[in-house]
Design an enzyme around this catalytic site. Structure first.
Site, PDB file in Angstrom:
ATOM      1  N   HIS A  21      52.037  13.934  81.188  1.00 20.31           N
ATOM      2  CA  HIS A  21      51.268  13.925  80.033  1.00 20.31           C
ATOM      3  C   HIS A  21      50.033  12.985  80.163  1.00 20.31           C
ATOM      4  O   HIS A  21      48.969  13.169  79.595  1.00 20.31           O
ATOM      5  CB  HIS A  21      52.173  13.655  78.794  1.00 20.31           C
ATOM      6  CG  HIS A  21      53.155  14.701  78.668  1.00 20.31           C
ATOM      7  ND1 HIS A  21      54.486  14.198  78.427  1.00 20.31           N
ATOM      8  CD2 HIS A  21      53.217  15.933  78.312  1.00 20.31           C
ATOM      9  CE1 HIS A  21      55.381  15.309  78.025  1.00 20.31           C
ATOM     10  NE2 HIS A  21      54.295  16.499  77.973  1.00 20.31           N
ATOM     11  N   LYS A  45      64.145  22.066  68.037  1.00 16.46           N
ATOM     12  CA  LYS A  45      64.747  21.388  69.174  1.00 16.46           C
ATOM     13  C   LYS A  45      65.293  20.041  68.911  1.00 16.46           C
ATOM     14  O   LYS A  45      65.191  19.558  67.628  1.00 16.46           O
ATOM     15  CB  LYS A  45      63.350  20.670  70.254  1.00 16.46           C
ATOM     16  CG  LYS A  45      62.645  21.801  70.846  1.00 16.46           C
ATOM     17  CD  LYS A  45      61.856  21.155  71.731  1.00 16.46           C
ATOM     18  CE  LYS A  45      60.735  22.264  72.225  1.00 16.46           C
ATOM     19  NZ  LYS A  45      59.553  21.690  73.097  1.00 16.46           N
ATOM     20  N   ARG A  94      51.839  23.274  84.597  1.00  7.92           N
ATOM     21  CA  ARG A  94      52.508  22.946  85.927  1.00  7.92           C
ATOM     22  C   ARG A  94      52.561  24.052  86.874  1.00  7.92           C
ATOM     23  O   ARG A  94      52.582  24.246  87.949  1.00  7.92           O
ATOM     24  CB  ARG A  94      53.640  22.354  85.825  1.00  7.92           C
ATOM     25  CG  ARG A  94      53.765  20.842  84.897  1.00  7.92           C
ATOM     26  CD  ARG A  94      55.014  20.771  84.527  1.00  7.92           C
ATOM     27  NE  ARG A  94      55.124  21.275  83.077  1.00  7.92           N
ATOM     28  CZ  ARG A  94      56.089  21.223  82.316  1.00  7.92           C
ATOM     29  NH1 ARG A  94      56.869  20.226  82.294  1.00  7.92           N
ATOM     30  NH2 ARG A  94      56.230  21.987  81.221  1.00  7.92           N
ATOM     31  N   SER A 131      59.728  16.195  80.153  1.00  9.66           N
ATOM     32  CA  SER A 131      60.826  15.560  79.463  1.00  9.66           C
ATOM     33  C   SER A 131      62.006  15.817  79.378  1.00  9.66           C
ATOM     34  O   SER A 131      62.773  14.970  79.421  1.00  9.66           O
ATOM     35  CB  SER A 131      60.071  15.660  78.229  1.00  9.66           C
ATOM     36  OG  SER A 131      58.489  15.386  77.974  1.00  9.66           O
TER      37      SER A 131
END
Ligand code: ADP
Length: 171
Positions: A21, A45, A94, A131
């Site tokens: 990040h 979440k 990514r 994460s």
């Protein structure tokens, strides 16, 4: 022709923020006049860190970066972008899996709010940093020193110790 001032938001969960990040922030801030790191409060979440803790950690990390700020938001990303008068949503990429998801999101945000998304590619060394993996490794006591800054390691250690204490387990 005079160039228009550009304000971007970088929305995400940042639970916790990683070197991946930070790399997106570092490169993204060179592209815009102002960058707001926007910590989402996604109720779906199950977050490890409360939004205020995530904002606190990010504040420390961006201290020396001019034109970068952080805050949390509790509405649709496009609504938040509108409130902030932002021109652009910044996101990181990514992998192909990221691309599929991000493509759908970016198309939807443009269709519903007319806002553009600009992507920054990950640096090779952080291509696999996420994460959720960081949380998993940290919860098992693994070494994440190359993937997150020291302040994140400290917060993760404290958090998992606190969770263990709450469950009445010995550290
Ligand atoms: P979200 O839950 O909204 O995906 P994340 O905090 O997981 O929030 O990610 C925010 C943004 O940062 C996403 O665009 C994600 O693809 C990107 N990102 C996460 N990790 C990396 C990384 N290692 N390199 C580049 N971009 C990343």
């Amino acid at each position: 022709m005079q160039r228009k001032f550009t304000r971007a938001i970088f929305p995400g969960s940042f639970d916790p923020i990683t070197n991946g990040h930070l790399d997106v922030i570092e490169r993204g801030r060179k592209l815009f006049d102002e960058l707001i790191v926007a910590v989402g409060q996604s109720p779906i979440k199950n977050p490890l860190f409360a939004p205020a803790e995530r904002v606190e950690i990010i504040s420390e990390l961006i201290k020396g970066m001019s034109r970068v700020s952080v805050e949390s938001f509790d509405c649709l990303t496009v609504e938040y972008a509108k409130q902030k008068d932002a021109d652009v949503i910044l996101r990181g990429l990514r992998s192909l899996t990221d691309f599929q998801y991000e493509f759908k999101l970016a198309m939807t945000n443009r269709a519903v709010a007319g806002i553009e998304t600009i992507f920054v590619m990950t640096s090779a060394e952080y291509g696999f940093t996420s994460s959720d993996l960081i949380r998993e490794i940290a919860s098992l006591g693994g070494n994440i020193a190359n993937l997150v800054p020291p302040i994140v390691i400290r917060h993760l250690e404290e958090k998992y110790k606190q969770l263990k204490d709450d469950r009445g387990e010995k550290a």
